[in-house]
Each structure stands twice: as structure tokens, then as C-alpha cells.
Motif scaffolding. Structure first.
Motif, PDB file in Angstrom:
ATOM      1  N   MET A 146       0.732  -1.291  -0.013  1.00 54.14           N
ATOM      2  CA  MET A 146      -0.034   0.025   0.139  1.00 54.14           C
ATOM      3  C   MET A 146       0.955   1.195  -0.026  1.00 54.14           C
ATOM      4  O   MET A 146       1.831   1.271   0.923  1.00 54.14           O
ATOM      5  N   ASN A 147       0.509   2.286  -0.896  1.00 51.68           N
ATOM      6  CA  ASN A 147       1.463   3.242  -0.806  1.00 51.68           C
ATOM      7  C   ASN A 147       0.583   4.625  -0.953  1.00 51.68           C
ATOM      8  O   ASN A 147      -0.664   4.740  -1.010  1.00 51.68           O
ATOM      9  N   SER A 148       1.359   5.682  -1.062  1.00 50.98           N
ATOM     10  CA  SER A 148       0.534   6.975  -0.887  1.00 50.98           C
ATOM     11  C   SER A 148      -0.164   7.408  -2.211  1.00 50.98           C
ATOM     12  O   SER A 148      -1.010   8.317  -1.806  1.00 50.98           O
ATOM     13  N   ARG A 149       0.096   6.621  -3.057  1.00 51.12           N
ATOM     14  CA  ARG A 149      -0.605   7.023  -4.386  1.00 51.12           C
ATOM     15  C   ARG A 149      -2.062   6.064  -4.449  1.00 51.12           C
ATOM     16  O   ARG A 149      -2.639   6.181  -5.506  1.00 51.12           O
ATOM     17  N   LEU A 285      -3.061   6.798   8.710  1.00 55.47           N
ATOM     18  CA  LEU A 285      -2.783   6.129   7.677  1.00 55.47           C
ATOM     19  C   LEU A 285      -4.103   5.409   7.047  1.00 55.47           C
ATOM     20  O   LEU A 285      -4.438   5.349   5.644  1.00 55.47           O
ATOM     21  N   ASN A 286      -4.948   4.882   7.928  1.00 56.58           N
ATOM     22  CA  ASN A 286      -6.264   4.366   7.523  1.00 56.58           C
ATOM     23  C   ASN A 286      -7.374   5.452   6.783  1.00 56.58           C
ATOM     24  O   ASN A 286      -7.859   5.130   5.853  1.00 56.58           O
ATOM     25  N   ARG A 293      -6.439  11.697  -0.608  1.00 57.74           N
ATOM     26  CA  ARG A 293      -6.197  12.896  -0.757  1.00 57.74           C
ATOM     27  C   ARG A 293      -4.781  13.402  -0.301  1.00 57.74           C
ATOM     28  O   ARG A 293      -4.444  12.796   0.864  1.00 57.74           O
ATOM     29  N   PRO A 294      -4.127  14.017  -0.987  1.00 56.25           N
ATOM     30  CA  PRO A 294      -2.574  14.350  -0.869  1.00 56.25           C
ATOM     31  C   PRO A 294      -2.499  15.078   0.508  1.00 56.25           C
ATOM     32  O   PRO A 294      -1.544  14.816   1.241  1.00 56.25           O
ATOM     33  N   ASP A 295      -3.280  15.872   1.068  1.00 61.48           N
ATOM     34  CA  ASP A 295      -3.238  16.588   2.420  1.00 61.48           C
ATOM     35  C   ASP A 295      -3.377  15.560   3.456  1.00 61.48           C
ATOM     36  O   ASP A 295      -2.751  15.848   4.486  1.00 61.48           O
ATOM     37  N   ASP A 296      -4.329  14.597   3.275  1.00 59.85           N
ATOM     38  CA  ASP A 296      -4.411  13.440   4.290  1.00 59.85           C
ATOM     39  C   ASP A 296      -3.148  12.626   4.257  1.00 59.85           C
ATOM     40  O   ASP A 296      -2.543  12.245   5.377  1.00 59.85           O
ATOM     41  N   TRP A 297      -2.301  12.400   3.321  1.00 62.22           N
ATOM     42  CA  TRP A 297      -1.158  11.507   3.132  1.00 62.22           C
ATOM     43  C   TRP A 297       0.044  12.565   3.887  1.00 62.22           C
ATOM     44  O   TRP A 297       0.793  11.996   4.592  1.00 62.22           O
ATOM     45  N   ASP A 298       0.089  13.985   3.644  1.00 61.87           N
ATOM     46  CA  ASP A 298       0.603  14.564   4.305  1.00 61.87           C
ATOM     47  C   ASP A 298       0.795  14.424   5.980  1.00 61.87           C
ATOM     48  O   ASP A 298       1.729  14.574   6.570  1.00 61.87           O
TER      49      ASP A 298
END
Length: 325
Positions: A146-149, A285-286, A293-298
Motif C-alpha cells: 500500500m502506498n501514498s498513491r 494511515l487508514n 487525498r494528498p493533504d491527508d497523506w501529508d
């Protein structure tokens, strides 16, 4: 600390040794096997089967020889060449009639191992598994990558021959946070001679019942008879020493019974602060996996960095406390 034994590179940690082939052409290895320090002297590298992307060892588990392999299957490489490597390993295990367990980052997709889609690499690997009487040990639909993309897939596979599959119990994908896009895969490796996890017992002298200890010595008739003897020869002195030793040992073992050691004892550095930071990072992470969304990954990466710092600080403090005690 790292040292080399012939063509074997071994990196030593506190509890585990990482074994991988030492290549003379300075190619960095992409596959390794970590063994517990108690197994380090019972494990050896099978050089003829190894490469920078494949580490194969043979080890002793309860007097049973087992072959273990760690393989990285580069998605840019020809899948046929990688399957040929696996075939050499399975053939070697077959000739020696050894249990074989292969753990691989396959970069192969197929619905047969609960991936969402299939590709040509996955078709070829599945055909090889089926045609060579190998067994895929993956269970469930939990993604192993699982990755940030937002890419979720099942590409980390555990493959075994029939003898090896009988040793694997409790295969599962861990939900613990890792420092990688790949998730931990856990399973128990048990030999046929030991299909249950052995209990470890020990005695704690601090818990000795000294009143019981004294009573056992007072009631020991052999010790009473020895106390009345005249120890005039070396033979009699040795016999008296043996009697005293046996009496003391029996009294201690009776007054201080063994207790079972908890296999799942929490490490000293895993305190409430670390657990709280890990829980927050896992929730982020979940959430990021759901929204993508990119901001949630940040926000997740920020919490992950905080967790790593908290963990390292706790480990340092725990080690310092241990050294000062």
C-alpha cells in the motif's frame, strides 16, 4: 557491525543476524534473510542458488533441515529468468527431500492470490506454481502493498513445497506500521517434531519461600545422617558434599517452583507514549487510504515521523536506564 565470511555478508544486530550473498562486483543485494542469533551457527548460505535478488539458506530446526529463500522479483526483469531461479531452488530442495519456504516480493498480479487484477507476469508465475506441485500459502484479501498513491495490491507471496507447507501455521498480514510500502507478513514455522510452541520456564530466586527451604533441609533424613558421620577420609568428604549439594538443590527447587515465561512480554521501550503515537499514525494511515487525498497523506507522514522520533527516543532512554541499573 558487518563482517564477511567467504562470500557471505552478515550484519549483526542484538537479536538477529541478516544473511545475504556478498557479491564481488559490488552489486547491492535486494534480498536477505534475518535469523535469530541462536540459529546463526546452524544456518548456512547456499551460494550456488544465490544472487543479488535471491538469498537461500539451509538451517536446522529441531534437528530437521529446512530450506528458506528470500527473492526479489524485479518487475523490469524478464519473469522467465526469475522463474528459472525459483526452479533451481525447488529442484535443489526436491533432490535433498527438504522442506522449502520461499518469501518473495513478486511484483506479479493475479486474482488467484486475491489481487484485484491479473497480468501476464502473474499468469506465468501461477502456471509454474501449479505445474510444479507448489503451494501458495497466502490467505485472505488484505493487501500486502500500500502506498501514498492509493495503490493497494497483493504482491508479497509465500510459496512452499508440500513438506514446507506443513511447517507454516498462522499466516497473516500484520497491521503494524512499517517503514516501507510493504506490510509485515507473519507466520509460525514449526517442525513436525514440535507442532506446539515450547514453553520456557525459569526460577526467580527473589520469590523463594525461605521458610519452606529451611523446612525441607530440616526434614532431609540423608542430610541428618551425614551430619552425624565422622569425615575422616576424602571419600567420605566427597560423599558428604554430594549429599549436601543434593539436599540444597532439592530444597531450592521445592521452595522456588519454576514459572512460565510469557512469550509476548512487552519490550521495556514500548511505553504508553510510543503506543499512543503509533495509534495516531495508524489512524491517519487508514484515513488517508480511504480518502486518497494528498493533504491527508501529508498529515499521515507527519504523524509517522513523530512516531519514529518517539520510538527512537524511548529506545535510547530504555537502553540508558538499563546500562545505569
Amino acid at each position: 557491525k558487518q563482517w564477511y565470511q567467504r562470500r557471505v555478508a552478515i550484519t549483526a544486530g542484538n537479536l538477529h543476524h541478516f544473511i545475504y550473498p556478498n557479491n564481488n562486483n559490488n552489486t547491492k543485494p535486494r534480498a536477505a534473510i534475518s535469523v535469530h542469533k541462536n540459529l546463526a551457527n546452524k544456518s548456512w548460505l547456499l551460494h550456488e542458488l544465490c544472487s543479488p535478488d535471491a538469498t537461500v539458506i539451509q538451517t536446522h530446526l529441531n534437528n530437521r533441515q529446512v530450506m528458506l529463500a528470500s527473492i526479489y522479483m524485479d518487475r523490469t526483469h524478464n519473469i522467465d529468468a526469475t522463474i528459472n531461479t525459483i526452479n533451481k531452488i525447488t529442484s535443489a530442495a526436491g533432490k535433498g527431500k527438504l522442506p522449502l519456504i520461499v518469501c518473495t516480493d513478486s511484483n506479479c498480479h493475479h486474482v488467484a492470490w486475491e489481487n484485484a487484477s491479473s497480468d501476464s507476469r502473474g499468469d506465468k508465475l501461477l502456471n509454474y506454481i501449479n505445474n510444479n506441485n507448489l503451494i501458495l500459502l497466502n490467505k485472505g484479501t488484505t493487501p500486502t502493498f500500500m502506498n501514498s498513491r492509493g495503490q493497494n495490491s497483493v504482491i508479497d507471496l509465500t510459496i512452499a513445497n508440500e513438506a514446507g507447507s506443513e511447517l507454516v501455521q498462522g499466516w497473516r498480514v500484520s497491521h503494524k506500521i512499517t517503514n516501507s510500502d510493504h506490510r509485515y507478513i507473519n507466520f509460525n514455522l514449526l517442525t513436525p517434531n514440535n507442532n506446539t510452541i515450547p514453553k520456557i520456564t525459569k526460577r526467580n530466586p527473589k520469590h523463594t519461600d525461605w521458610a519452606r527451604f529451611a523446612k525441607e533441609l530440616n526434614d532431609n533424613t540423608d542430610l541428618q545422617r551425614t551430619a552425624q558421620l565422622e569425615l575422616s577420609t576424602i571419600t567420605k568428604l566427597n560423599e558428604a558434599m554430594h549429599t549436601l549439594h543434593s539436599a540444597l538443590k532439592h530444597a531450592y527447587e521445592t521452595a522456588c517452583p519454576p514459572i512460565t515465561v510469557n512469550h509476548n512480554k512487552k519490550p521495556p521501550w514500548l511505553d504508553s507514549t510510543v503506543l499512543r503515537a503509533r495509534t495516531v499514525a495508524r489512524k491517519r494511515l487508514n484515513h488517508a487510504r480511504k480518502t486518497k487525498r494528498p493533504d491527508d497523506w501529508d498529515k499521515y507522514h507527519t504523524k509517522l515521523r513523530n512516531y519514529k522520533k518517539t520510538l527512537q527516543k524511548s529506545k535510547t532512554n530504555s537502553w540508558r536506564k538499563f546500562c545505569e541499573s
